[in-house]
Design a protein around this motif. Structure first.
Motif, mmCIF file in Angstrom:
data_model
loop_
_atom_site.group_PDB
_atom_site.id
_atom_site.type_symbol
_atom_site.label_atom_id
_atom_site.label_comp_id
_atom_site.label_asym_id
_atom_site.label_seq_id
_atom_site.Cartn_x
_atom_site.Cartn_y
_atom_site.Cartn_z
ATOM 1 N N PRO A 132 0.825 -1.206 0.000
ATOM 2 C CA PRO A 132 0.000 0.000 0.000
ATOM 3 C C PRO A 132 0.862 1.261 0.000
ATOM 4 O O PRO A 132 2.043 1.219 0.373
ATOM 5 N N THR A 133 0.284 2.377 -0.406
ATOM 6 C CA THR A 133 0.970 3.669 -0.342
ATOM 7 C C THR A 133 0.753 4.266 1.045
ATOM 8 O O THR A 133 -0.117 3.823 1.806
ATOM 9 N N TYR A 134 1.517 5.278 1.368
ATOM 10 C CA TYR A 134 1.398 5.932 2.670
ATOM 11 C C TYR A 134 -0.028 6.442 2.927
ATOM 12 O O TYR A 134 -0.581 6.155 3.994
ATOM 13 N N PRO A 135 -0.646 7.173 1.989
ATOM 14 C CA PRO A 135 -2.019 7.633 2.260
ATOM 15 C C PRO A 135 -2.999 6.488 2.530
ATOM 16 O O PRO A 135 -3.970 6.670 3.273
ATOM 17 N N GLU A 136 -2.730 5.319 1.986
ATOM 18 C CA GLU A 136 -3.617 4.175 2.213
ATOM 19 C C GLU A 136 -3.505 3.605 3.632
ATOM 20 O O GLU A 136 -4.464 3.022 4.139
ATOM 21 N N ILE A 137 -2.357 3.772 4.276
ATOM 22 C CA ILE A 137 -2.186 3.213 5.617
ATOM 23 C C ILE A 137 -2.407 4.228 6.735
ATOM 24 O O ILE A 137 -2.533 3.846 7.891
ATOM 25 N N VAL A 138 -2.468 5.511 6.402
ATOM 26 C CA VAL A 138 -2.603 6.548 7.429
ATOM 27 C C VAL A 138 -3.818 6.337 8.331
ATOM 28 O O VAL A 138 -3.697 6.458 9.550
ATOM 29 N N PRO A 139 -5.005 6.015 7.803
ATOM 30 C CA PRO A 139 -6.137 5.798 8.719
ATOM 31 C C PRO A 139 -5.865 4.690 9.747
ATOM 32 O O PRO A 139 -6.206 4.835 10.928
ATOM 33 N N THR A 144 2.493 13.906 0.751
ATOM 34 C CA THR A 144 1.295 13.204 0.287
ATOM 35 C C THR A 144 -0.004 13.899 0.685
ATOM 36 O O THR A 144 -1.089 13.400 0.388
ATOM 37 N N GLY A 145 0.097 15.039 1.361
ATOM 38 C CA GLY A 145 -1.095 15.783 1.753
ATOM 39 C C GLY A 145 -1.822 15.203 2.954
ATOM 40 O O GLY A 145 -2.979 15.533 3.220
ATOM 41 N N CYS A 146 -1.143 14.351 3.717
ATOM 42 C CA CYS A 146 -1.733 13.761 4.922
ATOM 43 C C CYS A 146 -1.345 14.602 6.141
ATOM 44 O O CYS A 146 -0.310 15.252 6.148
ATOM 45 N N ALA A 166 13.847 8.296 17.116
ATOM 46 C CA ALA A 166 12.605 9.028 16.875
ATOM 47 C C ALA A 166 12.826 10.297 16.061
ATOM 48 O O ALA A 166 11.946 10.698 15.307
ATOM 49 N N GLU A 167 13.975 10.918 16.188
ATOM 50 C CA GLU A 167 14.254 12.118 15.393
ATOM 51 C C GLU A 167 14.182 11.788 13.905
ATOM 52 O O GLU A 167 13.532 12.488 13.128
ATOM 53 N N LEU A 216 8.402 10.486 8.688
ATOM 54 C CA LEU A 216 6.933 10.425 8.644
ATOM 55 C C LEU A 216 6.323 11.794 8.356
ATOM 56 O O LEU A 216 5.378 11.906 7.568
ATOM 57 N N ASN A 217 6.849 12.838 8.977
ATOM 58 C CA ASN A 217 6.313 14.184 8.728
ATOM 59 C C ASN A 217 6.581 14.651 7.300
ATOM 60 O O ASN A 217 5.726 15.285 6.678
ATOM 61 N N GLN A 218 7.760 14.336 6.755
ATOM 62 C CA GLN A 218 8.057 14.686 5.361
ATOM 63 C C GLN A 218 7.120 13.950 4.422
ATOM 64 O O GLN A 218 6.605 14.530 3.457
ATOM 65 N N THR A 219 6.880 12.676 4.695
ATOM 66 C CA THR A 219 5.990 11.879 3.857
ATOM 67 C C THR A 219 4.562 12.389 3.952
ATOM 68 O O THR A 219 3.864 12.487 2.938
ATOM 69 N N ALA A 220 4.134 12.735 5.151
ATOM 70 C CA ALA A 220 2.782 13.280 5.335
ATOM 71 C C ALA A 220 2.615 14.569 4.533
ATOM 72 O O ALA A 220 1.625 14.738 3.811
#
Length: 150
Positions: free
Chosen positions: A42-49, A79-81, A65-66, A72-76
């Motif tokens: 799956p793509t990132y937007p598909e797993i966000v929920p 992808t507009g998440c 964590a850094e 994760l924040n860059q990917t969000a």
């Protein structure tokens, strides 16, 4: 991957990049992941929920964590998440304090590579939990918690 504090798997999935056409060969040698393997992921937007549901109201502990949070924040953003807003805890920094080896050049405790990690998300989650258990078992809880304070 996401596990709980008992080591139970809550989530584990590869993620197919949206706009990447190749994975650097050096990275593939380390973790064994190729673009061919990711074709059905799956793509990132598909797993966000799913991620939001699992992480809602939880503290997030990651060895680095850094790096993980930044990725994760860059990917969000890309992808507009919405980014994750949970409280992140750096197991690597806590473990550095726990080990107590001072690095005079950095003027901070020396960071250590994740021991027993296998470069898979699930394997690295289990290795991080093992380190947390090591720290918790070596000190009374009130003293162990001090390692998490920034």
């Amino acid at each position: 991957a996401i596990i709980d504090t008992a080591g139970n798997k809550l989530f584990d999935s590869l993620i197919r990049p949206i706009d990447r056409k190749r994975i650097p060969s050096e990275a593939s040698r380390i973790h064994g992941i190729t673009m061919k393997i990711l074709e059905e992921a799956p793509t990132y937007p598909e797993i966000v929920p799913t991620l939001n549901e699992i992480l809602k109201g939880r503290n997030i502990i990651s060895y680095n964590a850094e790096y993980d949070g930044r990725l994760l924040n860059q990917t969000a953003k890309k992808t507009g998440c919405a980014p994750f807003t949970g409280q992140w805890h750096y197991a690597m920094r806590a473990y550095a304090r726990f080990r107590g080896e001072w690095d005079h050049q950095k003027n901070d405790y020396r960071w250590h590579k994740l021991q027993a990690g296998d470069h898979s998300a699930f394997g690295d989650c289990r290795a991080t939990l093992k380190i947390i258990e090591e720290m918790a078992g070596a000190r009374p809880l009130r003293r162990w918690y001090e390692f998490w304070i920034h």
